[in-house]
Design a protein around this motif. Structure first.
Motif, short mmCIF file in Angstrom:
data_model
loop_
_atom_site.label_atom_id
_atom_site.label_comp_id
_atom_site.label_asym_id
_atom_site.label_seq_id
_atom_site.Cartn_x
_atom_site.Cartn_y
_atom_site.Cartn_z
N ASN A 28 0.84 -1.18 -0.06
CA ASN A 28 -0.01 -0.05 0.00
C ASN A 28 0.65 1.35 0.30
O ASN A 28 0.23 2.38 -0.22
CB ASN A 28 -1.03 -0.19 1.17
N ASP A 29 2.08 0.96 0.32
CA ASP A 29 2.94 2.16 0.14
C ASP A 29 3.45 2.57 -1.35
O ASP A 29 4.28 3.53 -1.38
CB ASP A 29 4.27 2.09 1.07
N PHE A 30 2.99 1.70 -2.40
CA PHE A 30 3.59 2.05 -3.64
C PHE A 30 2.24 2.24 -4.52
O PHE A 30 1.04 1.92 -3.90
CB PHE A 30 4.07 0.87 -4.06
N ALA A 31 2.50 3.32 -5.38
CA ALA A 31 1.21 3.86 -6.18
C ALA A 31 0.74 3.00 -6.95
O ALA A 31 -0.59 2.97 -7.49
CB ALA A 31 1.86 5.02 -6.84
N HIS A 32 1.20 1.92 -7.58
CA HIS A 32 0.96 0.84 -8.61
C HIS A 32 1.08 -0.48 -7.92
O HIS A 32 2.00 -0.77 -7.55
CB HIS A 32 1.51 1.01 -9.97
N LYS A 33 0.11 -1.42 -8.24
CA LYS A 33 0.15 -2.89 -8.06
C LYS A 33 -0.15 -3.61 -9.36
O LYS A 33 -0.89 -3.54 -10.17
CB LYS A 33 -1.00 -3.10 -7.05
N VAL A 34 0.84 -4.75 -9.48
CA VAL A 34 0.79 -5.65 -10.41
C VAL A 34 0.68 -6.96 -10.05
O VAL A 34 1.40 -7.36 -8.96
CB VAL A 34 1.96 -5.77 -11.47
N TYR A 35 -0.34 -7.66 -10.42
CA TYR A 35 -0.72 -9.11 -9.70
C TYR A 35 -0.20 -10.26 -10.52
O TYR A 35 -0.54 -10.39 -11.96
CB TYR A 35 -2.09 -9.12 -9.46
N ILE A 36 0.30 -11.36 -9.79
CA ILE A 36 0.84 -12.59 -10.72
C ILE A 36 0.11 -13.60 -9.96
O ILE A 36 0.61 -13.89 -8.79
CB ILE A 36 2.43 -12.68 -10.83
N ASP A 37 -0.38 -14.67 -10.96
CA ASP A 37 -1.04 -15.75 -10.20
C ASP A 37 -0.52 -16.89 -10.98
O ASP A 37 -1.26 -17.22 -12.28
CB ASP A 37 -2.43 -15.95 -10.22
#
Length: 266
Positions: A28-37
């Motif tokens: 949550n301290d980062f502006a963007h999130k990328v998800y890997i499943d």
């Protein structure tokens, strides 16, 4: 009243250990999130609704967290030039398991401001390097926290390294490290903080002039400067010989080992 004050003071002492506790960033301290499943049947767009199923081909952007789904297994490497990134987990369940080469800082540009947390690294090979930070260019401001590192040395070549090499400003906090053999557990660099980790079954095989079975935890032949080692549990339950915590700090002619603080370890 006196008893109540004494109990309150004792609780404060238990909550506030007498050594430095770092603040570890979250996704949550980062502006963007990328998800890997890795268990997803097809490669998506990196959103939480349609995640990637591999890290291969993903372009790393600054101020971005790359999150692996909990309860999954990823058998490849996670190596890039990092610039204000986090590699961690999302969802519920067991930590994601990463094999391959682990997480590494690669390329000809210096990586900096990388957080690795909430991941399990298991039987990494072929060289057994979990965090393969290269000698040059040396990465800066690296944090490894809340990870489980098991059975590193299952390959050929140099299957002795757990955390390596030569980072500036490294924090290694609240990790579980076990099953490292051959030359034990290596680390080197400067301004390194090793705090509140649990090390067990860290055994050498007798190479590099070490006794077989030594519980070798800190091994640096390239210099260890401004080190801070506190609050760690060093378990000798599987070490046959006399060492639990051993420093091999002969250093390097250009990088001497200096200013090392060791306290409150068990």
């Amino acid at each position: 009243l006196a008893l109540l004050l004494l109990l309150k003071f004792t609780n404060l002492q238990a909550e506030c250990p007498p050594y430095f506790i770092p603040e570890i960033p979250t996704a949550n301290d980062f502006a963007h999130k990328v998800y890997i499943d890795p268990s997803a049947p097809s490669n998506g767009n990196g959103s939480i609704e349609n995640p990637y199923n591999t890290f291969e081909g993903i372009s790393v952007s600054p101020n971005t967290a790359y999150l692996f789904k909990r309860g999954t297994f990823y058998s490849n490497s996670v190596g890039r030039v990092w610039n204000h990134n986090l590699v961690g987990a999302y969802g519920e369940g067991d930590m994601p398991v990463i094999s391959g080469f682990g997480v590494s800082a690669s390329g000809s540009v210096t990586s900096h401001n990388l957080v690795v947390r909430d991941l399990e690294f298991r039987k990494v090979g072929p060289e057994g390097v979990i965090f393969g930070f290269a000698h040059a260019p040396r990465p800066t401001d690296i944090t490894v926290a809340f990870c489980r590192i098991i059975g590193v040395d299952e390959g050929e070549g140099y299957p002795e390294h757990t955390l390596n090499h030569g980072a500036h400003n490294l924090i290694f906090f609240n990790n579980e490290v076990s099953g490292c053999r051959r030359n034990g557990w290596w680390i080197n660099g400067d301004n390194i903080k090793i705090i509140r980790n649990w090390f067990y079954k860290i055994n050498t095989s007798g190479e590099e002039g070490l006794n077989p079975g030594d519980g070798d935890v800190i091994q640096s032949i390239y210099g260890f400067q401004d080190g801070y080692i506190a609050g760690n549990i060093l378990d000798k339950s599987n070490a046959m010989w006399k060492y639990v915590l051993m420093f091999n700090l002969e250093g390097h002619p250009d990088v001497p080992s200096t200013h090392i603080t060791v306290k409150y370890n068990t």
